[in-house]
Design an enzyme around this catalytic site. Structure first.
Site, PDB file in Angstrom:
ATOM      1  N   ASP A   9      -4.687   3.499  -2.212  1.00  0.00           N
ATOM      2  CA  ASP A   9      -5.855   3.833  -1.325  1.00  0.00           C
ATOM      3  C   ASP A   9      -6.269   5.270  -1.576  1.00  0.00           C
ATOM      4  O   ASP A   9      -5.712   6.247  -1.386  1.00  0.00           O
ATOM      5  CB  ASP A   9      -5.323   3.784   0.147  1.00  0.00           C
ATOM      6  CG  ASP A   9      -5.278   2.244   0.814  1.00  0.00           C
ATOM      7  OD1 ASP A   9      -6.193   1.589   0.583  1.00  0.00           O
ATOM      8  OD2 ASP A   9      -4.063   2.102   0.943  1.00  0.00           O
TER       9      ASP A   9
ATOM     10  N   MET B 120     -11.546  -6.185   5.259  1.00  0.00           N
ATOM     11  CA  MET B 120     -10.685  -5.020   5.989  1.00  0.00           C
ATOM     12  C   MET B 120     -10.613  -5.743   7.395  1.00  0.00           C
ATOM     13  O   MET B 120     -11.303  -6.096   7.841  1.00  0.00           O
ATOM     14  CB  MET B 120     -11.455  -3.776   6.182  1.00  0.00           C
ATOM     15  CG  MET B 120     -11.540  -2.888   4.683  1.00  0.00           C
ATOM     16  SD  MET B 120     -10.207  -2.608   4.165  1.00  0.00           S
ATOM     17  CE  MET B 120      -9.298  -1.665   5.296  1.00  0.00           C
TER      18      MET B 120
ATOM     19  N   GLY C 211      -9.186   4.044   6.443  1.00  0.00           N
ATOM     20  CA  GLY C 211      -8.971   5.556   6.668  1.00  0.00           C
ATOM     21  C   GLY C 211      -7.425   5.902   7.103  1.00  0.00           C
ATOM     22  O   GLY C 211      -6.959   6.756   6.735  1.00  0.00           O
ATOM     23  N   PHE C 212      -6.869   4.784   7.818  1.00  0.00           N
ATOM     24  CA  PHE C 212      -5.516   5.247   8.236  1.00  0.00           C
ATOM     25  C   PHE C 212      -4.494   3.814   8.135  1.00  0.00           C
ATOM     26  O   PHE C 212      -5.003   2.769   8.412  1.00  0.00           O
ATOM     27  CB  PHE C 212      -5.590   5.517   9.749  1.00  0.00           C
ATOM     28  CG  PHE C 212      -6.281   6.849   9.943  1.00  0.00           C
ATOM     29  CD1 PHE C 212      -5.628   8.194   9.794  1.00  0.00           C
ATOM     30  CD2 PHE C 212      -7.823   7.048  10.159  1.00  0.00           C
ATOM     31  CE1 PHE C 212      -6.572   9.269   9.805  1.00  0.00           C
ATOM     32  CE2 PHE C 212      -8.441   8.132  10.129  1.00  0.00           C
ATOM     33  CZ  PHE C 212      -8.032   9.107  10.006  1.00  0.00           C
ATOM     34  N   GLY C 213      -3.435   3.889   7.767  1.00  0.00           N
ATOM     35  CA  GLY C 213      -2.511   3.091   7.908  1.00  0.00           C
ATOM     36  C   GLY C 213      -1.855   2.817   9.257  1.00  0.00           C
ATOM     37  O   GLY C 213      -2.190   3.755  10.177  1.00  0.00           O
ATOM     38  N   GLY C 214      -1.218   1.843   9.624  1.00  0.00           N
ATOM     39  CA  GLY C 214      -0.480   1.683  11.014  1.00  0.00           C
ATOM     40  C   GLY C 214      -1.486   1.300  12.051  1.00  0.00           C
ATOM     41  O   GLY C 214      -0.834   1.391  13.129  1.00  0.00           O
TER      42      GLY C 214
ATOM     43  N   GLY D  42       1.200  -1.774   4.178  1.00  0.00           N
ATOM     44  CA  GLY D  42       1.868  -0.454   4.048  1.00  0.00           C
ATOM     45  C   GLY D  42       3.007  -0.504   4.742  1.00  0.00           C
ATOM     46  O   GLY D  42       3.970  -0.415   4.422  1.00  0.00           O
ATOM     47  N   SER D  43       2.662  -0.050   6.274  1.00  0.00           N
ATOM     48  CA  SER D  43       3.640  -0.033   7.339  1.00  0.00           C
ATOM     49  C   SER D  43       4.699  -1.038   7.234  1.00  0.00           C
ATOM     50  O   SER D  43       6.017  -0.948   7.515  1.00  0.00           O
ATOM     51  CB  SER D  43       3.217   0.236   8.711  1.00  0.00           C
ATOM     52  OG  SER D  43       1.976   0.589   8.728  1.00  0.00           O
TER      53      SER D  43
ATOM     54  N   HIS E 258      -1.223  -1.441  -4.177  1.00  0.00           N
ATOM     55  CA  HIS E 258      -2.556  -1.138  -3.505  1.00  0.00           C
ATOM     56  C   HIS E 258      -2.633   0.245  -3.330  1.00  0.00           C
ATOM     57  O   HIS E 258      -1.697   1.006  -2.654  1.00  0.00           O
ATOM     58  CB  HIS E 258      -2.783  -1.921  -2.176  1.00  0.00           C
ATOM     59  CG  HIS E 258      -4.056  -1.665  -1.517  1.00  0.00           C
ATOM     60  ND1 HIS E 258      -5.113  -2.460  -1.739  1.00  0.00           N
ATOM     61  CD2 HIS E 258      -4.346  -0.769  -0.619  1.00  0.00           C
ATOM     62  CE1 HIS E 258      -6.189  -2.291  -1.219  1.00  0.00           C
ATOM     63  NE2 HIS E 258      -5.758  -1.010  -0.105  1.00  0.00           N
TER      64      HIS E 258
ATOM     65  N   HIS F 162      -8.419   0.848  -4.121  1.00  0.00           N
ATOM     66  CA  HIS F 162      -9.399   0.643  -2.864  1.00  0.00           C
ATOM     67  C   HIS F 162      -9.907   1.993  -2.933  1.00  0.00           C
ATOM     68  O   HIS F 162      -9.486   3.070  -2.287  1.00  0.00           O
ATOM     69  CB  HIS F 162      -8.479   0.285  -1.923  1.00  0.00           C
ATOM     70  CG  HIS F 162      -9.146   0.261  -0.484  1.00  0.00           C
ATOM     71  ND1 HIS F 162      -8.736  -0.173   0.907  1.00  0.00           N
ATOM     72  CD2 HIS F 162     -10.786  -0.083  -0.383  1.00  0.00           C
ATOM     73  CE1 HIS F 162      -9.807  -0.224   1.606  1.00  0.00           C
ATOM     74  NE2 HIS F 162     -10.618   0.079   1.007  1.00  0.00           N
TER      75      HIS F 162
ATOM     76  N   SER G 299       0.889  -1.329  -0.272  1.00  0.00           N
ATOM     77  CA  SER G 299      -0.107  -0.001   0.097  1.00  0.00           C
ATOM     78  C   SER G 299       0.974   1.107   0.082  1.00  0.00           C
ATOM     79  O   SER G 299       1.501   1.528   0.871  1.00  0.00           O
ATOM     80  CB  SER G 299      -0.852   0.123   1.144  1.00  0.00           C
ATOM     81  OG  SER G 299      -1.347   1.324   1.296  1.00  0.00           O
TER      82      SER G 299
ATOM     83  N   ASP H 164      -6.750  -6.280   4.283  1.00  0.00           N
ATOM     84  CA  ASP H 164      -5.982  -5.050   4.257  1.00  0.00           C
ATOM     85  C   ASP H 164      -6.160  -4.434   5.615  1.00  0.00           C
ATOM     86  O   ASP H 164      -6.994  -4.397   6.147  1.00  0.00           O
ATOM     87  CB  ASP H 164      -6.751  -4.144   3.209  1.00  0.00           C
ATOM     88  CG  ASP H 164      -6.201  -2.782   3.225  1.00  0.00           C
ATOM     89  OD1 ASP H 164      -5.380  -2.449   3.608  1.00  0.00           O
ATOM     90  OD2 ASP H 164      -6.990  -2.072   2.427  1.00  0.00           O
ATOM     91  N   GLY H 165      -4.894  -4.241   6.175  1.00  0.00           N
ATOM     92  CA  GLY H 165      -4.771  -3.501   7.727  1.00  0.00           C
ATOM     93  C   GLY H 165      -4.069  -4.310   8.602  1.00  0.00           C
ATOM     94  O   GLY H 165      -4.454  -5.575   8.905  1.00  0.00           O
ATOM     95  N   GLY H 166      -3.108  -3.839   9.029  1.00  0.00           N
ATOM     96  CA  GLY H 166      -2.185  -4.374  10.280  1.00  0.00           C
ATOM     97  C   GLY H 166      -1.667  -5.689   9.462  1.00  0.00           C
ATOM     98  O   GLY H 166      -1.331  -6.789  10.677  1.00  0.00           O
TER      99      GLY H 166
ATOM    100  N   MET I  76      -8.935   8.431  -0.780  1.00  0.00           N
ATOM    101  CA  MET I  76      -9.998   8.683   0.372  1.00  0.00           C
ATOM    102  C   MET I  76     -10.288   9.808   0.100  1.00  0.00           C
ATOM    103  O   MET I  76      -9.621  10.824  -0.451  1.00  0.00           O
ATOM    104  CB  MET I  76      -8.978   8.657   1.821  1.00  0.00           C
ATOM    105  CG  MET I  76      -8.462   7.273   1.956  1.00  0.00           C
ATOM    106  SD  MET I  76      -7.741   7.547   3.744  1.00  0.00           S
ATOM    107  CE  MET I  76      -6.693   5.837   3.712  1.00  0.00           C
TER     108      MET I  76
ATOM    109  N   MET J  74     -12.093   4.421  -0.915  1.00  0.00           N
ATOM    110  CA  MET J  74     -12.489   4.808   0.192  1.00  0.00           C
ATOM    111  C   MET J  74     -13.207   6.125   0.058  1.00  0.00           C
ATOM    112  O   MET J  74     -12.958   7.057   0.654  1.00  0.00           O
ATOM    113  CB  MET J  74     -11.496   4.831   1.439  1.00  0.00           C
ATOM    114  CG  MET J  74     -11.255   3.412   1.662  1.00  0.00           C
ATOM    115  SD  MET J  74      -9.528   3.354   2.888  1.00  0.00           S
ATOM    116  CE  MET J  74      -8.563   3.549   1.635  1.00  0.00           C
TER     117      MET J  74
HETATM  118  C1  DX5 Z   1      -6.622   1.763   5.537  1.00  0.00           C
HETATM  119  C2  DX5 Z   1      -5.900   1.566   4.158  1.00  0.00           C
HETATM  120  C3  DX5 Z   1      -4.678   0.397   4.064  1.00  0.00           C
HETATM  121  C4  DX5 Z   1      -3.513   0.866   4.760  1.00  0.00           C
HETATM  122  C5  DX5 Z   1      -2.889  -0.137   5.336  1.00  0.00           C
HETATM  123  O1  DX5 Z   1      -7.653   2.480   5.220  1.00  0.00           O
HETATM  124  O2  DX5 Z   1      -7.011   0.659   3.211  1.00  0.00           O
HETATM  125  O3  DX5 Z   1      -4.603  -0.182   2.609  1.00  0.00           O
HETATM  126  O4  DX5 Z   1      -2.447   1.509   3.840  1.00  0.00           O
HETATM  127  O5  DX5 Z   1      -1.927   0.151   6.072  1.00  0.00           O
HETATM  128  P1  DX5 Z   1      -1.099  -0.859   6.994  1.00  0.00           P
HETATM  129  O6  DX5 Z   1      -0.568  -1.954   6.232  1.00  0.00           O
HETATM  130  O7  DX5 Z   1      -0.107   0.020   7.650  1.00  0.00           O
HETATM  131  O8  DX5 Z   1      -1.950  -1.344   8.044  1.00  0.00           O
HETATM  132 ZN    ZN Z   2      -6.520  -0.187   1.443  1.00  0.00          ZN
END
Ligand code: DX5
Ligand code: ZN
Length: 218
Positions: free
Chosen positions: A34, A136, A141-144, A196-197, A32, A65, A8, A174-176, A36, A67
């Site tokens: 994102d 999900m 909405g947010f990475g990390g 992502g992270s 990927h 993706h 991501s 997707d996520g964490g 928003m 959002m």
């Molecule tokens: C969150 C995004 C994810 C995000 C994942 O809304 O859809 O794609 O980038 O980030 P990580 O891998 O850091 O959880």
């Molecule tokens: Zn995403």
């Protein structure tokens, strides 16, 4: 199904986005992306001009993706910018037949996304429209953020519905996603891993991709 790693770019350094992508491009299966809108989710990321710019530096498949509350208004923009797959939230389109038709007509692949609190039953009638289903594992909405374990049973449920229907649909999470959580998702039937992270947040993103692949046996 083929295991795919989908970094991501939300976690990349936007000032050096092209370089960040070129660095990992040969080691990953898709990107990927994102998008928003500050309305469907309480955050803004980037839009079509950025997608068009990164299309100039890579031929990777763009998994977009959305959002956003009205992704169907901008399908042509996404095609022009170089998108490949339009992933929309089932919470935005409880009946996605119409947006699916527009996406396919425009030449895009199609995916449906479920938020953590949305039951799998919401997408069940529409699995045959999908190239990909995204479960999900954080609130969008947010990475990390930290992986929500409840996503695992939903992924299992999705995978068994897909398999029972004899469909060829990718199952994405997707996520964490980390070296700790990815193997759990793999056991639940996930084959596409967004991170992502766990990739761009690391000092050596290529080594991070390899570590993820090793963790899931892909
Ligand atoms: C969150 C995004 C994810 C995000 C994942 O809304 O859809 O794609 O980038 O980030 P990580 O891998 O850091 O959880
Ligand atoms: Zn995403």
């Amino acid at each position: 199904m083929t295991i795919k790693i989908a970094p991501s770019i939300l976690a990349a350094d936007f000032a050096r986005l092209g370089e960040e992508i070129e660095r990992i491009a040969d080691h990953v299966d898709m990107l990927h992306i994102d998008v928003m809108d500050g309305h469907f989710v309480p955050n803004l990321s980037f839009g079509y001009p950025v997608i068009a710019s990164i299309r100039k530096v890579t031929d990777l498949y763009f998994d977009c993706h959305m959002m956003t509350s009205n992704p169907d208004w901008y399908i042509d923009r996404l095609v022009e910018a170089g998108g490949n797959l339009l992933s929309v939230h089932i919470e935005v389109f409880p009946d996605p037949s119409n947006v699916h038709g527009k996406a396919v007509e425009a030449g895009l692949d199609f995916g449906l996304v479920l938020n953590p609190q949305t039951p799998v039953e919401a997408v069940e009638p529409f699995l045959d429209l999908c190239n990909q289903v995204l479960v999900m594992s954080v609130e969008p909405g947010f990475g990390g953020q930290s992986f929500i374990p409840g996503a695992l049973s939903k992924a299992e449920q999705c995978r068994s519905l897909i398999d029972r229907a004899g469909l060829n649909v990718d199952l994405q999470i997707d996520g964490g996603v980390t070296v700790e959580t990815a193997p759990l998702a793999r056991s639940a039937g996930v084959n596409v891993f967004v991170a992502g992270s766990a990739i761009f947040g690391k000092a050596d993103p290529v080594a991070a991709v390899t570590a993820l692949r090793n963790a899931i046996g892909g």
